[in-house]
Every structure is written in C-alpha cells, then in structure tokens.
Design an enzyme around this catalytic site. Structure first.
Site, PDB file in Angstrom:
ATOM      1  N   SER A   1      21.919  18.631   9.198  1.00 41.59           N
ATOM      2  CA  SER A   1      21.598  17.850   8.005  1.00 41.59           C
ATOM      3  C   SER A   1      20.098  17.880   7.776  1.00 41.59           C
ATOM      4  O   SER A   1      19.344  18.459   8.564  1.00 41.59           O
ATOM      5  CB  SER A   1      22.071  16.388   8.156  1.00 41.59           C
ATOM      6  OG  SER A   1      21.381  15.758   9.240  1.00 41.59           O
ATOM      7  N   GLY A   2      19.662  17.263   6.680  1.00 46.76           N
ATOM      8  CA  GLY A   2      18.245  17.071   6.425  1.00 46.76           C
ATOM      9  C   GLY A   2      17.431  18.346   6.346  1.00 46.76           C
ATOM     10  O   GLY A   2      17.871  19.367   5.814  1.00 46.76           O
ATOM     11  N   ILE A   3      16.218  18.290   6.909  1.00 51.34           N
ATOM     12  CA  ILE A   3      15.300  19.413   6.832  1.00 51.34           C
ATOM     13  C   ILE A   3      15.879  20.647   7.511  1.00 51.34           C
ATOM     14  O   ILE A   3      15.739  21.765   7.017  1.00 51.34           O
ATOM     15  CB  ILE A   3      13.943  19.037   7.451  1.00 51.34           C
ATOM     16  CG1 ILE A   3      13.237  17.990   6.582  1.00 51.34           C
ATOM     17  CG2 ILE A   3      13.049  20.268   7.605  1.00 51.34           C
ATOM     18  CD1 ILE A   3      11.949  17.439   7.187  1.00 51.34           C
TER      19      ILE A   3
ATOM     20  N   ASP B   1      22.992  21.714  16.528  1.00 50.02           N
ATOM     21  CA  ASP B   1      22.882  20.271  16.306  1.00 50.02           C
ATOM     22  C   ASP B   1      23.629  19.535  17.412  1.00 50.02           C
ATOM     23  O   ASP B   1      24.501  20.113  18.081  1.00 50.02           O
ATOM     24  CB  ASP B   1      23.452  19.885  14.936  1.00 50.02           C
ATOM     25  CG  ASP B   1      22.842  18.599  14.390  1.00 50.02           C
ATOM     26  OD1 ASP B   1      21.911  18.678  13.571  1.00 50.02           O
ATOM     27  OD2 ASP B   1      23.294  17.512  14.803  1.00 50.02           O
TER      28      ASP B   1
ATOM     29  N   ASP C   1      22.483  19.294  22.921  1.00 52.20           N
ATOM     30  CA  ASP C   1      21.470  18.248  22.984  1.00 52.20           C
ATOM     31  C   ASP C   1      20.191  18.946  23.424  1.00 52.20           C
ATOM     32  O   ASP C   1      20.018  19.261  24.605  1.00 52.20           O
ATOM     33  CB  ASP C   1      21.886  17.180  23.998  1.00 52.20           C
ATOM     34  CG  ASP C   1      20.830  16.095  24.198  1.00 52.20           C
ATOM     35  OD1 ASP C   1      19.719  16.225  23.642  1.00 52.20           O
ATOM     36  OD2 ASP C   1      21.116  15.122  24.922  1.00 52.20           O
ATOM     37  N   VAL C   2      19.294  19.222  22.488  1.00 50.21           N
ATOM     38  CA  VAL C   2      18.119  20.038  22.807  1.00 50.21           C
ATOM     39  C   VAL C   2      17.110  19.305  23.677  1.00 50.21           C
ATOM     40  O   VAL C   2      16.128  19.926  24.123  1.00 50.21           O
ATOM     41  CB  VAL C   2      17.444  20.560  21.522  1.00 50.21           C
ATOM     42  CG1 VAL C   2      18.380  21.493  20.776  1.00 50.21           C
ATOM     43  CG2 VAL C   2      16.987  19.409  20.632  1.00 50.21           C
TER      44      VAL C   2
ATOM     45  N   TYR D   1       6.663   8.198  18.307  1.00 49.60           N
ATOM     46  CA  TYR D   1       6.865   9.214  17.270  1.00 49.60           C
ATOM     47  C   TYR D   1       5.546   9.936  16.981  1.00 49.60           C
ATOM     48  O   TYR D   1       5.486  11.172  16.965  1.00 49.60           O
ATOM     49  CB  TYR D   1       7.404   8.558  15.997  1.00 49.60           C
ATOM     50  CG  TYR D   1       7.816   9.541  14.923  1.00 49.60           C
ATOM     51  CD1 TYR D   1       9.067  10.164  14.977  1.00 49.60           C
ATOM     52  CD2 TYR D   1       6.967   9.846  13.870  1.00 49.60           C
ATOM     53  CE1 TYR D   1       9.452  11.071  13.997  1.00 49.60           C
ATOM     54  CE2 TYR D   1       7.344  10.748  12.876  1.00 49.60           C
ATOM     55  CZ  TYR D   1       8.590  11.351  12.950  1.00 49.60           C
ATOM     56  OH  TYR D   1       8.957  12.259  11.982  1.00 49.60           O
TER      57      TYR D   1
ATOM     58  N   LYS E   1       4.601  13.963  17.618  1.00 44.48           N
ATOM     59  CA  LYS E   1       4.285  14.830  16.481  1.00 44.48           C
ATOM     60  C   LYS E   1       2.862  15.400  16.582  1.00 44.48           C
ATOM     61  O   LYS E   1       2.636  16.558  16.215  1.00 44.48           O
ATOM     62  CB  LYS E   1       4.485  14.062  15.175  1.00 44.48           C
ATOM     63  CG  LYS E   1       5.947  13.658  14.936  1.00 44.48           C
ATOM     64  CD  LYS E   1       6.904  14.852  15.065  1.00 44.48           C
ATOM     65  CE  LYS E   1       8.337  14.481  14.747  1.00 44.48           C
ATOM     66  NZ  LYS E   1       9.247  15.648  14.840  1.00 44.48           N
TER      67      LYS E   1
ATOM     68  N   THR F   1      16.086  12.473   4.156  1.00 45.37           N
ATOM     69  CA  THR F   1      16.845  12.804   5.364  1.00 45.37           C
ATOM     70  C   THR F   1      17.495  11.548   5.940  1.00 45.37           C
ATOM     71  O   THR F   1      17.353  10.452   5.399  1.00 45.37           O
ATOM     72  CB  THR F   1      15.925  13.419   6.438  1.00 45.37           C
ATOM     73  OG1 THR F   1      15.054  12.385   6.950  1.00 45.37           O
ATOM     74  CG2 THR F   1      15.090  14.559   5.872  1.00 45.37           C
TER      75      THR F   1
END
Length: 282
Positions: free
Chosen positions: A16-18, A37, A63-64, A155, A159, A190
């Site tokens: 999903s999303g980006i 995913d 699960d990365v 977060y 990033k 998202t």
C-alpha cells in the site's frame, strides 16, 4: 539507469501507500517487480491489482525487520526473476512514542523496520546487483523528517539515519555501477498512522497502540486530515522512477517544508559563525 524496460525491482512495504505507488510506476515502465510486505491481505490485493494490468509482478511476505526474512525474500526474488537491478527500501512505520512515553520494544520495532531493514537491504541486495554487471539503483525511503526533526524521536532518528546511510554509500556504490537515492517525502496519502496494525507478534502488548487522548488529540486530528488530503502515492512513484533514470541523490515530493529545512541550515551556519575568527586551543 536510462532504460528500465525488462529490469527487475524489489520493493519493500509495497502492499500500500508509497511502496505500491513506486511498484506501480515501475511496472508501468516495463519493470518486473517483486512486491514485499508484512501484511498478506494488502500484498495479495496489490499483486492481484497489478497483474490485472498485465504487469509482470509477484509478491513475497516478509517482516523486513528480521534479517533472515529479508534474505529469504531476496532468495525468492532470484528464484522467480533470476536477478535484481533495483532495490527500493521503502517499508516504514510511525509510532515509537515521544519523550517520557517511549519504551524499549517500541524503539526496537521502529529502528528495525525503518533503519535496520535499509542497512540489510544494502548488505543483501548490493552484491546481487553487482553480480550481473548490468548496473542498478537503490532507493531508500526516509522522510522530510530525515532532514529536519518534525515528528517523534524514534521516527526522526531512523529517518536521519537513512539519509546519512544513503549519502555515505552513494559515491562508494557509484564506483560499483549502482546509483543511490534517498526519498524524503512530505505529507503523502498513506496508512502511516495505522502502523500499529502491523506490530509483529513478538511485540504485541508491549507497544502502546491505542488512540491518543488529551492534548494530543487535536494534533492527531490535524495530521490525520492532512494525510487524508496528501499527495497521491502514484505521483511519488513516478518521481522515484524519474529519479532512478536520472540518478538523483535526493528525491523530494513538494516544496512545503523547504523553508523549515532552510531555517535548520541557517541555524547550523550560525553555529559556525559564532566561532569564526577564534583560534582553537590545542
């Protein structure tokens, strides 16, 4: 990479999303895509939707934040497509809690998904891209919060780490025929605020996932509304496709936060100005 037709891409967080936006844009350019995913329902729907457009895609569940699962996903990609040219380290989660509310499991979860999966992505897929000698590209999704701290500590830390890792490896991998870009999106439409739906079983009950109450409620409401009317993920995917073709170092999605970033740079420069003309003591 000027000609993407027929190349193979591996995209994490692609349900999903980006991630789905990037997978879609690449598939539309003739790239064969392995979508990865943690959410099976979202992954299956994304793969089915792209296959309906005659795109050459497949999906792998992982699960990365667990290195062995990312390695298994890489193995599955090679088994299915034979090689990999493009890696998109996109999987990411929000949450983690602010000062005074965070805990160790939340930090481990956010760091594992947002940062360590990117580290392992380079480690696992870099040699695979080098091995065929056809060149390639690695894109890692950071955030505008990787340029200026805007959200919460865990977060922002992860990033900023993705930006640093990408900038460090860009010249080193260029010598090996691999381009490196870091994506710093702004407010995109998202499911990032629903990250808790994918908290792994090993962390269940240890990471707060309920609704925010009290003073933070209005802030959450404003953020929710902003994201709901945010930029289309497919547009972001098209920017990423163009960035791969043009070997962009940094990929931004809009100009909304440019003044905030410039203010940060001005504050940093002011720090140098304060000591300009002084002689260090040794």
């Amino acid at each position: 990479m000027q000609d993407l037709d027929g190349k193979v891409a591996f995209v994490t967080g692609a349900g999903s999303g980006i991630g789905l936006g990037i997978a879609t844009a690449l598939a539309q350019a003739g790239v064969r895509v392995m979508l990865c995913d943690i959410n099976k329902a979202a992954l299956d729907a994304a793969v089915e939707g792209l296959k309906a457009t005659n795109a050459d895609v497949d999906g792998v569940l992982a699960d990365v934040s667990l290195k062995d699962q990312l390695q298994s996903a890489a193995d599955a990609t090679l088994e299915h497509f034979g090689k990999v040219h493009i890696l998109v380290n996109n999987a990411g989660v929000g949450g983690g809690g602010d000062y005074g509310t965070w805990n160790d499991p939340a930090w481990r979860w956010v760091i594992g998904v947002n940062l360590m999966s990117v580290v392992w992505g380079f480690e696992i897929f870099g040699p695979l891209i080098e091995s065929h000698g056809e060149g390639g590209h690695i894109v890692s999704t950071a955030s505008i919060a990787g340029m200026v701290a805007l959200t919460n500590p865990s977060y922002d830390v992860t990033k900023f780490g993705v930006v640093a890792l990408s900038e460090d490896l860009r010249p080193k991998l260029a010598a090996r025929g691999i381009g490196v870009s870091v994506l710093c999106p702004g407010v995109i439409r998202t499911n990032i605020l629903e990250s808790s739906r994918n908290i792994p079983d090993r962390f269940q009950g240890q990471i707060p996932s309920g609704p925010i109450e009290g003073p933070g409620t209005e802030v959450l409401k404003a953020v929710t509304e902003a994201i709901a009317s945010g930029i289309d993920p497919l547009y972001v995917g098209e920017l990423v496709r163009e960035a791969i073709e043009g070997d962009w170092p940094h990929i931004f999605t809009d100009l909304q936060f440019e003044p905030v970033i410039e203010a940060r740079f001005d504050a940093i420069k002011a720090g140098f100005d304060r000591i300009r003309g002084r002689t260090p003591r040794y």
